[in-house]
Design a protein around this motif. Sequence first.
Motif, mmCIF file in Angstrom:
data_model
loop_
_atom_site.group_PDB
_atom_site.id
_atom_site.type_symbol
_atom_site.label_atom_id
_atom_site.label_comp_id
_atom_site.label_asym_id
_atom_site.label_seq_id
_atom_site.Cartn_x
_atom_site.Cartn_y
_atom_site.Cartn_z
ATOM 1 N N SER A 114 0.300 -20.701 31.458
ATOM 2 C CA SER A 114 0.676 -21.502 30.291
ATOM 3 C C SER A 114 -0.587 -22.135 29.722
ATOM 4 O O SER A 114 -1.633 -22.162 30.376
ATOM 5 N N TYR A 159 4.166 -12.016 39.031
ATOM 6 C CA TYR A 159 4.772 -11.366 37.867
ATOM 7 C C TYR A 159 5.122 -9.909 38.178
ATOM 8 O O TYR A 159 4.461 -8.979 37.712
ATOM 9 N N GLU A 163 7.408 -7.759 31.615
ATOM 10 C CA GLU A 163 7.932 -8.466 30.451
ATOM 11 C C GLU A 163 7.868 -9.981 30.631
ATOM 12 O O GLU A 163 7.688 -10.725 29.661
ATOM 13 N N GLU A 164 8.016 -10.455 31.858
ATOM 14 C CA GLU A 164 7.866 -11.888 32.117
ATOM 15 C C GLU A 164 6.414 -12.312 31.910
ATOM 16 O O GLU A 164 6.131 -13.396 31.396
ATOM 17 N N VAL A 166 4.277 -10.765 29.865
ATOM 18 C CA VAL A 166 4.091 -10.737 28.419
ATOM 19 C C VAL A 166 4.603 -12.029 27.788
ATOM 20 O O VAL A 166 3.925 -12.660 26.962
ATOM 21 N N LYS A 167 5.797 -12.433 28.182
ATOM 22 C CA LYS A 167 6.418 -13.640 27.622
ATOM 23 C C LYS A 167 5.530 -14.859 27.814
ATOM 24 O O LYS A 167 5.319 -15.647 26.870
ATOM 25 N N ASP A 168 4.990 -15.040 29.020
ATOM 26 C CA ASP A 168 4.180 -16.227 29.302
ATOM 27 C C ASP A 168 2.814 -16.171 28.624
ATOM 28 O O ASP A 168 2.308 -17.197 28.140
ATOM 29 N N VAL A 170 2.077 -14.588 25.803
ATOM 30 C CA VAL A 170 2.329 -14.812 24.377
ATOM 31 C C VAL A 170 2.556 -16.295 24.093
ATOM 32 O O VAL A 170 1.986 -16.860 23.151
ATOM 33 N N GLN A 171 3.382 -16.950 24.912
ATOM 34 C CA GLN A 171 3.656 -18.369 24.678
ATOM 35 C C GLN A 171 2.411 -19.223 24.876
ATOM 36 O O GLN A 171 2.169 -20.174 24.120
ATOM 37 N N ARG A 221 2.435 -5.341 20.337
ATOM 38 C CA ARG A 221 3.529 -6.305 20.466
ATOM 39 C C ARG A 221 2.992 -7.669 20.924
ATOM 40 O O ARG A 221 3.437 -8.718 20.430
ATOM 41 N N GLY A 225 2.968 -10.860 18.633
ATOM 42 C CA GLY A 225 3.813 -11.898 19.210
ATOM 43 C C GLY A 225 3.167 -13.270 19.163
ATOM 44 O O GLY A 225 3.837 -14.273 18.880
#
Length: 368
Positions: A114, A159, A163-164, A166-168, A170-171, A221, A225
Amino acid sequence: MTTKTKIRAPFKADQVGSLLRPERIHEARKNFQEGTITAEELRTIETEEIKRIVDKQIEVGLKAVTDGEFRRRFWHTDFMEYLNGVEGYIPEQGYQFVGVETEKYNVRVVGKVSFNPNHPHLRDFIEFKEIVGDRAIAKMTIPSPNQFFNAGIRNEDIYPDIEEYVKDIVQAYRDAIQAFYKAGCRYLQLDDVYIAGLCAPKLPFADSELEREKLIDLALRVANGVLEGKPDDLVVTTHLCRGNYQSAWAFEGPYDKIASQFFAKEKVDGFFLEYDDERSGGFEPLRYIPKGGPQVVLGVFTSKSGKLEDKETIKARVEEAAKYVPVEQICLSTQCGFASTHHGNKLTEEEQWEKLKYIVELSKEILG
């Protein structure tokens, strides 16, 4: 309602960002490591040198200036290791460039990733912007989120699901972009060696062209994103690089394999593209750049040597590129910075400034 005005960047003469560290900074870093000066004394010296090179960039005519990445050791790891869940470490070997192995240093994921609201680069940018004032545009450079997809960085125990991850990632970058914007940044560059690496004739981490396509799709992506929800008046560019370490390079390959995806679909305001030698291939892939879309910053000058490029050759190359992308969308720069790491490329500071001045002069003559 107040209308936010977006700056018109990249500029016709622009720069990638890093500059040769002066001997004074090298000496101060050495003294700090040996314990003979404090961290604040080191920072004071860095600040004084940043003030000097900001003045110099303005003097040679650049409209966008950087801090030269003077507070960093490496262009990417210094940012990445200060995200939550990431640490820097010394691996068994460095990256293999043509003719040289880099200094051993890398990052790895050790927890959930993060953005760190106390990231030191925020303080660095705020102080840098104060130095620049209203004399020029203060440009910030950070590594692309796709750098986190290089081999050995992701921890599959933390991880197991890509996809998890990628999600973190990107955020974390969305939060970073908002934090730099709040700090006053209006021109942000994402440096991306990973995407440029996907152009290489053979990928060590992909067994087939189908696998390459999947990696390209994922990288696009991720890149798009992080830009979702970005402020409308923030200029964001992508810099694609094939390696820049003590004037050496890491890989080659034209942009053909990524152009139909990245050039056509990445939602950025400009592309800084490496075109200083034959390793980059021709300008044909530029036909995928949308008309009236992103600016194309042709890196037809090299940062790896102090020799000034022939004016007529540069004119001819711009004319060739203009067959594929409108000349109104063309800008000029070096293919990379002058010191992606603290070691720097093999040229002098005087040659560096002469080259930047030359780029400004030729951009006015060729592009108006």
